[in-house]
Design a protein around this motif. Structure first.
Motif, mmCIF file in Angstrom:
data_model
loop_
_atom_site.group_PDB
_atom_site.id
_atom_site.type_symbol
_atom_site.label_atom_id
_atom_site.label_comp_id
_atom_site.label_asym_id
_atom_site.label_seq_id
_atom_site.Cartn_x
_atom_site.Cartn_y
_atom_site.Cartn_z
ATOM 1 N N LEU A 1 0.830 -1.198 0.000
ATOM 2 C CA LEU A 1 0.000 0.000 0.000
ATOM 3 C C LEU A 1 0.869 1.254 0.000
ATOM 4 N N LYS A 2 1.994 1.171 0.728
ATOM 5 C CA LYS A 2 2.878 2.323 0.849
ATOM 6 C C LYS A 2 4.303 1.826 1.007
ATOM 7 N N ASN A 3 5.224 2.500 0.359
ATOM 8 C CA ASN A 3 6.640 2.147 0.418
ATOM 9 C C ASN A 3 7.428 3.447 0.441
ATOM 10 N N GLU A 4 8.276 3.627 1.416
ATOM 11 C CA GLU A 4 9.069 4.854 1.477
ATOM 12 C C GLU A 4 10.471 4.564 1.975
ATOM 13 N N CYS A 5 11.369 5.488 1.666
ATOM 14 C CA CYS A 5 12.762 5.328 2.074
ATOM 15 C C CYS A 5 13.333 6.697 2.436
ATOM 16 N N GLU A 6 13.960 6.748 3.591
ATOM 17 C CA GLU A 6 14.663 7.958 4.035
ATOM 18 C C GLU A 6 16.154 7.680 3.902
ATOM 19 N N TYR A 7 16.815 8.477 3.086
ATOM 20 C CA TYR A 7 18.239 8.281 2.819
ATOM 21 C C TYR A 7 19.050 9.063 3.845
ATOM 22 N N LYS A 8 19.891 8.368 4.590
ATOM 23 C CA LYS A 8 20.702 8.999 5.640
ATOM 24 C C LYS A 8 22.031 9.503 5.088
ATOM 25 N N CYS A 9 22.647 8.748 4.208
ATOM 26 C CA CYS A 9 23.888 9.174 3.558
ATOM 27 C C CYS A 9 24.105 8.322 2.311
ATOM 28 N N SER A 10 24.914 8.839 1.403
ATOM 29 C CA SER A 10 25.114 8.133 0.139
ATOM 30 C C SER A 10 26.018 6.911 0.326
ATOM 31 N N VAL A 11 25.885 5.979 -0.610
ATOM 32 C CA VAL A 11 26.652 4.743 -0.602
ATOM 33 C C VAL A 11 27.415 4.670 -1.915
ATOM 34 N N GLU A 12 28.680 4.299 -1.833
ATOM 35 C CA GLU A 12 29.519 4.198 -3.021
ATOM 36 C C GLU A 12 30.086 2.799 -3.145
ATOM 37 N N TYR A 13 30.363 2.411 -4.387
ATOM 38 C CA TYR A 13 30.990 1.123 -4.685
ATOM 39 C C TYR A 13 32.453 1.182 -4.287
ATOM 40 N N PRO A 14 33.023 0.145 -3.713
ATOM 41 C CA PRO A 14 32.411 -1.119 -3.299
ATOM 42 C C PRO A 14 31.859 -1.004 -1.879
ATOM 43 N N ASP A 15 30.833 -1.744 -1.608
ATOM 44 C CA ASP A 15 30.245 -1.792 -0.270
ATOM 45 C C ASP A 15 29.358 -3.026 -0.189
ATOM 46 N N GLN A 16 29.021 -3.384 0.997
ATOM 47 C CA GLN A 16 28.095 -4.479 1.247
ATOM 48 C C GLN A 16 27.033 -3.931 2.188
ATOM 49 N N LEU A 17 25.768 -4.147 1.841
ATOM 50 C CA LEU A 17 24.665 -3.633 2.641
ATOM 51 C C LEU A 17 23.910 -4.770 3.303
ATOM 52 N N THR A 18 23.564 -4.561 4.564
ATOM 53 C CA THR A 18 22.728 -5.499 5.302
ATOM 54 C C THR A 18 21.422 -4.797 5.619
#
Length: 146
Positions: A60-77
């Protein structure tokens, strides 16, 4: 019939970002965060045997608050929490954690509605599945809401 769960585990999904997910400005494109949230949501629903029980849902609703940018390479959990359980819907919150930055880089929120697959009308969350959602919500509380 809802299958029973043997035990609850904190639902988290870890994966490396790919070079192709970067945008012109050299950071993870915003659309890909929603894919990370989806990966986490599907893993969570899988853990609760949602798909084995032929339950059907829509976002019904999907949102995202971005806290800081992510750059390659990285691994996200991405860690999943349940923050509310209603009669026909439930809310999830997701923390997206960067291994490189050692911090939360995004917070996502979703409202998921259980529907009849033929009519697409809202239907009550089956009691046993609702119980599992409530148990998970109590077991793994998001600190901001605890």
């Amino acid at each position: 019939m809802i299958k029973t769960l043997s035990s609850l585990q904190l639902s988290k999904v870890t994966r490396p970002i790919s070079w192709g997910e970067m945008d012109l400005f050299g950071h993870l494109n915003n659309v890909h965060y929603f894919r990370y949230l989806e990966d986490a949501r599907i893993a969570f629903l899988d853990q609760l045997n949602f798909f084995d029980n032929k339950l059907y849902c829509v976002i019904l609703k999907n949102e995202c608050e971005y806290k800081c940018s992510v750059e390659y390479p990285d691994q996200l959990t991405t860690i999943s929490y349940v923050t509310r359980v209603g009669n026909t819907s439930f809310c999830m919150l997701y923390e997206v954690f960067s291994e490189q930055q050692d911090t939360v880089v995004a917070i996502g929120k979703s409202v998921i509605v259980i529907v009849d697959p033929e009519t697409m009308q809202k239907r009550e969350i089956p009691a046993q599945f609702r119980d599992h959602l409530l148990k998970y919500m109590k077991e793994f509380q998001y600190e901001q809401y605890a």
